[in-house]
Structure formats: structure tokens, C-alpha cells
Design a protein around this motif. Structure first.
Motif, mmCIF file in Angstrom:
data_model
loop_
_atom_site.group_PDB
_atom_site.id
_atom_site.type_symbol
_atom_site.label_atom_id
_atom_site.label_comp_id
_atom_site.label_asym_id
_atom_site.label_seq_id
_atom_site.Cartn_x
_atom_site.Cartn_y
_atom_site.Cartn_z
ATOM 1 N N HIS A 1 -0.144 -3.433 2.849
ATOM 2 C CA HIS A 1 -1.594 -3.234 2.849
ATOM 3 C C HIS A 1 -2.315 -4.320 2.052
ATOM 4 C CE1 HIS A 1 -1.403 0.399 5.127
ATOM 5 N NE2 HIS A 1 -0.652 1.017 4.228
ATOM 6 N N SER B 1 4.607 -0.167 1.187
ATOM 7 C CA SER B 1 3.201 0.079 1.541
ATOM 8 C C SER B 1 2.271 -0.861 0.788
ATOM 9 C CB SER B 1 2.821 1.531 1.226
ATOM 10 O OG SER B 1 3.535 2.437 2.021
ATOM 11 N N ASP C 1 1.693 6.312 1.648
ATOM 12 C CA ASP C 1 1.197 5.131 2.354
ATOM 13 C C ASP C 1 -0.323 5.121 2.458
ATOM 14 O OD1 ASP C 1 1.800 2.688 4.176
ATOM 15 O OD2 ASP C 1 0.517 3.944 5.428
#
Length: 397
Positions: free
Chosen positions: A203, A199, A165
Motif C-alpha cells: 500500500h 500490506s 490489510d
């Protein structure tokens, strides 16, 4: 940053383990008997201190026999090196063979706790950790697991492995800073790939990046799916970065597909994860804008050199985790001798600095790390954005 103290390796003054509390004493040790090793080529120069006379006992739960024995032995050796270099009287290692098996890992945890271990380092694999965690929880024994599966973390169990991550966040943040606006992703179809995909989506959206539909591939159809993926990228000129968390062996097959599709690689960023550290630099000729996150190399190289000088061969890529976990135990024992492993000590917000850079433990079980960004060039990997040398007070975790 506040008041700091340093744990200084007597053979390499550049190695620091940093804590927020008052100055830790440097305690001299006379070492111990010579170590035996599963590596027949070993050239041992590291004395071993067992836990027989130790006031603080550390249980190492690692595969010391079976298919993963070499990995486990390397981690034992890294832990012993950390203990030797720390000059820590009163701290000793108890070693237990899990063979990578959950049932044996559970037995090892029970035996370690019965033998007086106050903290556990290991195990490595998620299934082992599932078996060990409830045993440690019932006795309030903290775990520094060497897994990278952050789903297994909790207030008692810290995931010390290099989690995907934060790598995804680091490389996407860098790409955004370089002007990347839209990213396509080519991600493995696996449990690990599932974690990366979540992830990546989270993000990228937080950073305001536009996303092309992510493609998940299976290894059996890698070439066919990569051809289709690269053609889709070619058909969307707004894409200026490709996130491809591939193994190096896959990447050398993937990059030619980009060229064959007619993608302009001089202007397209190719983004990966820390597995790219081992890339052959010749791959950068066809894809010159290749970037990946990883711990900063200076301290890691120094650790590799010291390990090689001590044992006669190079450590595995994750042996440094066992070194830093052991060094962390020593520093906490020096700074908080009455209760070294209370949650507030383990989760000091200023964090620690080891051979893989700065890190700090959170009460969620996540271990946050400061990562650098590297570029793959024909001359080798080159640092393009340094890792931070301290954490901000706040955290995104």
C-alpha cells in the motif's frame, strides 16, 4: 445508491442494517424462554429462540468451554441479541462447542449441517477454519468465519474479522493526505506481522510513499531493537511518519525511546492499527500525532450499551462481529426467503451497515469495511476522518 431497505432495532432506532433489495418486512416475535449463561454475573433480559421450530437454522461454531469459553459465550450472547432485536420469526440458532480445537470444530460442523444448519457463523481460529471449510464446501454451506486471517477466504468462506490489510491501507492513505512523504516501519516478527509487513509495503508503494527499510522485531529483544530503530529514524530527517502496529503495552515502552533518540514528535506522525482503541490517552502527551483506523464509534457504543443493559457486563471487543453476522443472516432471510445465501445475495455490491459500520462481502471471501480514522489526544480518542457511509460501485479487492 439505489433502492434501500432498513432493518430497524425496536429499542434503538439509530441501528440500521442496510441492503440493496426491496423493503424487508418487520416481523414481530414473542421471544422465548430465558437464557442461561456461563457468566454468573449475568442479568439476562434477552429471550432466546432456539432452532427447534425455525425454518432457517444458523449453526454457531464457538468455544463454549475451555480456555476461550468467555470469548465464545460473549459471541453467543451477541448473536442472540441480534436475533431478538431483529424480530425475525423463522430464524433460530444452533450452538456447538468447538473448545477452540480443530477436530472438535470439524465434529461441530458435521453435526450442525446434519441438524439442518443452512449457514455457519464461526469458528474463530484459523486452524479450526481449516478443519471446517472442506466439510462445509462439500455441502455448499456458506461460512461467516469470525477469524481475521484473509488467507482463509474463498467463495464459500467469508472472513468477518477485522483484517489488517484494510487497516493498513486506511491509515497510510490518511497519512498521505496529511502530507506524509516517507515512512519507517517497526513491525512484529510473527505470522500476523508478516501479513502486516506485506500490506504495508504494497500500500505504501501504491500511494507513492517513500520507505525506509522496515525493521522486524521479536518480543524478547523489543527494547534493544526499538533503540536501534529510533536511532536510524533520527539519522534520516526525511522520515516524517512511523508505522508501529504495536500492542498498547509495547507502545508505552516504545514512545519514550523516540524521545530519547531526539526525534521531533511534534512533526512526526505515529501510525498504528485498531488495537490502539484501548490506549491510555496520556500516551499522546509524548507523541501528539498518533493516529489509527477503527470502525466508527457511534453505532458500536450503542451496541455496547444495549449488550450491557441486557447481560449486565460489557461485551468483548469482537462480540460485535457475531452480532453483525447474525443480523446479516436475518436480513438476507427476510429479503430473499427462497434462497437467502446465494453468492449474489451475500456479495451485494452496495453492502450492509451494522454496528461496526458498513461492510460488504466479496466472492474472494474478503469482507471489506468502511473505517474511520482516530487521533489519540490527552482528552481521549477523537474522530478526525469519518468512515464512509456507502461504497463506490468499484472495489479495490
Amino acid at each position: 445508491m439505489g433502492k434501500t431497505s432498513y432493518f430497524i432495532n425496536k429499542t434503538a432506532l439509530g441501528l440500521f442494517l442496510l441492503v440493496a433489495a426491496g423493503c424487508a418486512p418487520v416481523v414481530r416475535t414473542t421471544g422465548g424462554p430465558a437464557q442461561t449463561s456461563a457468566h454468573p454475573e449475568a442479568q439476562m433480559s434477552v429471550p432466546v429462540r432456539t432452532a427447534a421450530d425455525a425454518s432457517l437454522r444458523v449453526g454457531l461454531l464457538l468455544p463454549l468451554s475451555g480456555a476461550q469459553a468467555k470469548l465464545g459465550q460473549g459471541m453467543v450472547e451477541a448473536a442472540q441479541l441480534a436475533l431478538y432485536e431483529s424480530n425475525a420469526d423463522g430464524v433460530g440458532l444452533l450452538m456447538y462447542d468447538t473448545q477452540g480445537d480443530p477436530a472438535l470444530a470439524a465434529q461441530a460442523a458435521r453435526k450442525a449441517i446434519a441438524d439442518g444448519a443452512q449457514i455457519l457463523i464461526g469458528p474463530i481460529f484459523s486452524a479450526e477454519l481449516d478443519a471446517v471449510d472442506p466439510i462445509a464446501q462439500t455441502r455448499d454451506i456458506p461460512i461467516l468465519s469470525l477469524s481475521n486471517n484473509t488467507d482463509k477466504g474463498d467463495i464459500n468462506t467469508f472472513i468477518f474479522g477485522f483484517a489488517p490489510d484494510e487497516q493498513v491501507e486506511r491509515i497510510l492513505t490518511y497519512a498521505k493526505q496529511q502530507g506524509v512523504q516517507k515512512v519507517a516501519a517497526f513491525i512484529p516478527q510473527s505470522t500476523y506481522g508478516d501479513t502486516i509487513a506485506v500490506s504495508f509495503d504494497d500500500h505504501a508503494r501504491q500511494l507513492g510513499l517513500a520507505l525506509a527499510p522496515a525493521v522486524r522485531f521479536d518480543a524478547a529483544n523489543f527494547i534493544t531493537q526499538s533503540v536501534a530503530f529510533t536511532q536510524n529514524v533520527k539519522n534520516d530527517p526525511s522520515i516524517n511518519a512511523i508505522f508501529a502496529p504495536l500492542a498498547p503495552s509495547q507502545l508505552v515502552q516504545f514512545i519514550p525511546q523516540l524521545g530519547a533518540a531526539g526525534i521531533e514528535m511534534q512533526h512526526t506522525y505515529l501510525l498504528g492499527l485498531s488495537t490502539w482503541e484501548s490506549l491510555n490517552s496520556s500516551t499522546a502527551t509524548a507523541a501528539p500525532l498518533m493516529f489509527f483506523p477503527a470502525p466508527e464509534a457511534v453505532q458500536r457504543r450503542a451496541f455496547i450499551n444495549r449488550y450491557q443493559q441486557s447481560y449486565g457486563y460489557a461485551p468483548s471487543p469482537i462480540s460485535s462481529l457475531a452480532y453483525d453476522a447474525t443480523a446479516l443472516v436475518v436480513v438476507l432471510a427476510k429479503n430473499y426467503p427462497a434462497a437467502p445465501f446465494r453468492v449474489e445475495h451475500l456479495t451485494d455490491p452496495q453492502g450492509f451497515s451494522g454496528v461496526d459500520g458498513i461492510f460488504r462481502l466479496h466472492d474472494t471471501g474478503i469482507v471489506e469495511r468502511g473505517l474511520a480514522v482516530y487521533r489519540v489526544t490527552p482528552e481521549g480518542t477523537r474522530l478526525v476522518q469519518a468512515a464512509p457511509d456507502m461504497f463506490s460501485e468499484s472495489s479495490h479487492h
